[in-house]
Design a protein around this motif. Sequence first.
Motif, PDB file in Angstrom:
ATOM      1  N   GLU A 148       0.837  -1.208   0.000  1.00 51.54           N
ATOM      2  CA  GLU A 148       0.000   0.000   0.000  1.00 51.54           C
ATOM      3  C   GLU A 148       0.871   1.257   0.000  1.00 51.54           C
ATOM      4  OE1 GLU A 148      -3.900  -1.738   2.403  1.00 51.54           O
ATOM      5  OE2 GLU A 148      -2.230  -0.885   3.512  1.00 51.54           O
ATOM      6  N   GLN A 151       2.337   1.695  -3.553  1.00 57.85           N
ATOM      7  CA  GLN A 151       1.364   2.184  -4.527  1.00 57.85           C
ATOM      8  C   GLN A 151       1.035   3.659  -4.292  1.00 57.85           C
ATOM      9  OE1 GLN A 151      -2.226  -0.096  -4.641  1.00 57.85           O
ATOM     10  NE2 GLN A 151      -3.186   1.171  -6.209  1.00 57.85           N
ATOM     11  N   SER A 152       0.830   4.033  -3.036  1.00 55.27           N
ATOM     12  CA  SER A 152       0.463   5.422  -2.721  1.00 55.27           C
ATOM     13  C   SER A 152       1.591   6.381  -3.057  1.00 55.27           C
ATOM     14  CB  SER A 152       0.104   5.537  -1.242  1.00 55.27           C
ATOM     15  OG  SER A 152      -0.995   4.716  -0.926  1.00 55.27           O
ATOM     16  N   THR A 154       4.096   5.923  -5.226  1.00 56.24           N
ATOM     17  CA  THR A 154       4.309   5.978  -6.672  1.00 56.24           C
ATOM     18  C   THR A 154       3.283   6.881  -7.341  1.00 56.24           C
ATOM     19  OG1 THR A 154       5.200   3.726  -6.609  1.00 56.24           O
ATOM     20  CG2 THR A 154       4.544   4.577  -8.753  1.00 56.24           C
ATOM     21  N   GLU A 155       2.038   6.827  -6.853  1.00 60.61           N
ATOM     22  CA  GLU A 155       0.988   7.649  -7.456  1.00 60.61           C
ATOM     23  C   GLU A 155       1.099   9.118  -7.060  1.00 60.61           C
ATOM     24  OE1 GLU A 155      -2.583   5.797  -6.201  1.00 60.61           O
ATOM     25  OE2 GLU A 155      -2.457   4.124  -7.632  1.00 60.61           O
ATOM     26  N   SER A 156       1.617   9.411  -5.865  1.00 58.52           N
ATOM     27  CA  SER A 156       1.625  10.795  -5.383  1.00 58.52           C
ATOM     28  C   SER A 156       2.832  11.593  -5.874  1.00 58.52           C
ATOM     29  CB  SER A 156       1.601  10.809  -3.851  1.00 58.52           C
ATOM     30  OG  SER A 156       2.735  10.152  -3.324  1.00 58.52           O
ATOM     31  N   THR A 158       5.242  12.633  -8.846  1.00 60.28           N
ATOM     32  CA  THR A 158       5.380  12.602 -10.305  1.00 60.28           C
ATOM     33  C   THR A 158       6.831  12.480 -10.732  1.00 60.28           C
ATOM     34  OG1 THR A 158       5.454  15.030 -10.335  1.00 60.28           O
ATOM     35  CG2 THR A 158       3.299  13.985 -10.611  1.00 60.28           C
ATOM     36  N   THR A 161       9.548   7.049 -11.104  1.00 60.63           N
ATOM     37  CA  THR A 161       8.935   6.022 -11.931  1.00 60.63           C
ATOM     38  C   THR A 161       8.495   4.837 -11.094  1.00 60.63           C
ATOM     39  OG1 THR A 161      10.347   6.666 -13.778  1.00 60.63           O
ATOM     40  CG2 THR A 161       9.345   4.485 -13.884  1.00 60.63           C
ATOM     41  N   TRP A 162       9.313   4.518 -10.089  1.00 57.24           N
ATOM     42  CA  TRP A 162       9.016   3.344  -9.251  1.00 57.24           C
ATOM     43  C   TRP A 162       9.674   3.535  -7.905  1.00 57.24           C
ATOM     44  CZ3 TRP A 162      12.403  -0.185  -7.054  1.00 57.24           C
ATOM     45  CH2 TRP A 162      11.836  -1.349  -6.526  1.00 57.24           C
TER      46      TRP A 162
END
Length: 395
Positions: A148, A151-152, A154-156, A158, A161-162
């Motif tokens: 979790e 994922q959070s 990586t999405e937050s 910009t 990349t990973w």
Amino acid sequence: MKEYIRELFSGYVRIKVVGSYTELFINRCIEYHIPIWDIMRIDNQTILLSLYINDVKRIRSHLKRTRCKIRIHERRGFPFLMRRIVHSRGFLAGVIGCLLLIFILSNMVWSISVNGATPEVEHKLKQAAIELGLKKGKFIFQLPSNQELQQSLTESLTEITWVGVKRNGTTYHFEVVQKQLPEKQKALSPRHIVADKKAIVTKMYVEEGQAQVEENAYVKPGQLLISGFIGKENKSQLVPARGEVYGKTWYVSNVSIPLESKFKTNTGEAKTTYAIGLFRFHIPVWGIGAPDFKEYETLEREINFRFLKWELPFSVQTNKMLQTAEVIRTYTKSEALKVARTVAREDIANKTSDEAEIKKEKILHQEVENGKVNVKIHFEVIEQIGKDIPIIQGD
């Protein structure tokens, strides 16, 4: 060594044997296989010896028969040590408190490390982690799982990349792969720009090279658009052709949308239960009982407690039960056509570059068959159509 370990853990006593027949007492102990050692004579009627605490009762009859008496001189071994600890409440409370403090500290976050990120990105990542609850002093079992967090984050962010998340004891490690900035262009070799697909040229911009087509020209795949040869025939020279060529291209997309479909979705209702794990057994401690809803999916998570660097066989298990419900989605024909257009546009977006622009779309065919709306849509797109090919000397 084996005897020493036995003495240490079984416990033994040093006793004084007083009487007129101490030698007879020793002989009877040997005769009845009662282990005694470290025998020392103090005077004519007193000897000092060691024996296991379990054998003290066995020597009573021999003391009586040899008219001897004993006095405990010294107690040694683990059982006596434990007895002293138990009877010393202050010491015992201190030991328990110390172990409890170490146990608590071993299950808190004490360090966060980041690898592979610039100082600016590292600062942003740590701030984002704090917003998710990950900070020093936080109990580990209160934090989201590593998946979790990954994922959070990586999405937050910009800029990355990973990001990989790994917990090692009380330390969280983040391995970051940042997005690469465009590298400085290297010196280009001579090349042409040719058409990548059939199109009608709508706009051209030649930075270097010589244009070979004009606007509104119909071109085929492989046709030369910008030549890498410049100058007159006798004084021509090779350059890397550079420029942009936009053209009108065409695509056809076939989409089928069911008028009625069933799927499961979460309703937002949830129940969480907690259990203490001991080896392979789990004892419910909170939220015992089935949820009020029948249909649900369970997200299970288990975190083992630690003591310093060791992982203990104790754990906290959380089961989050999310209520699910089967939903029947029904489209009218017009709604299905609208969805089909959206799906078809996404299909075209996947086939073209980000700069491509859909100018026109037209439904070529539509029909309702077997509960589905089948649609065939024609798209007219404006996009870059040029691609580079190297010029091989001697061409």
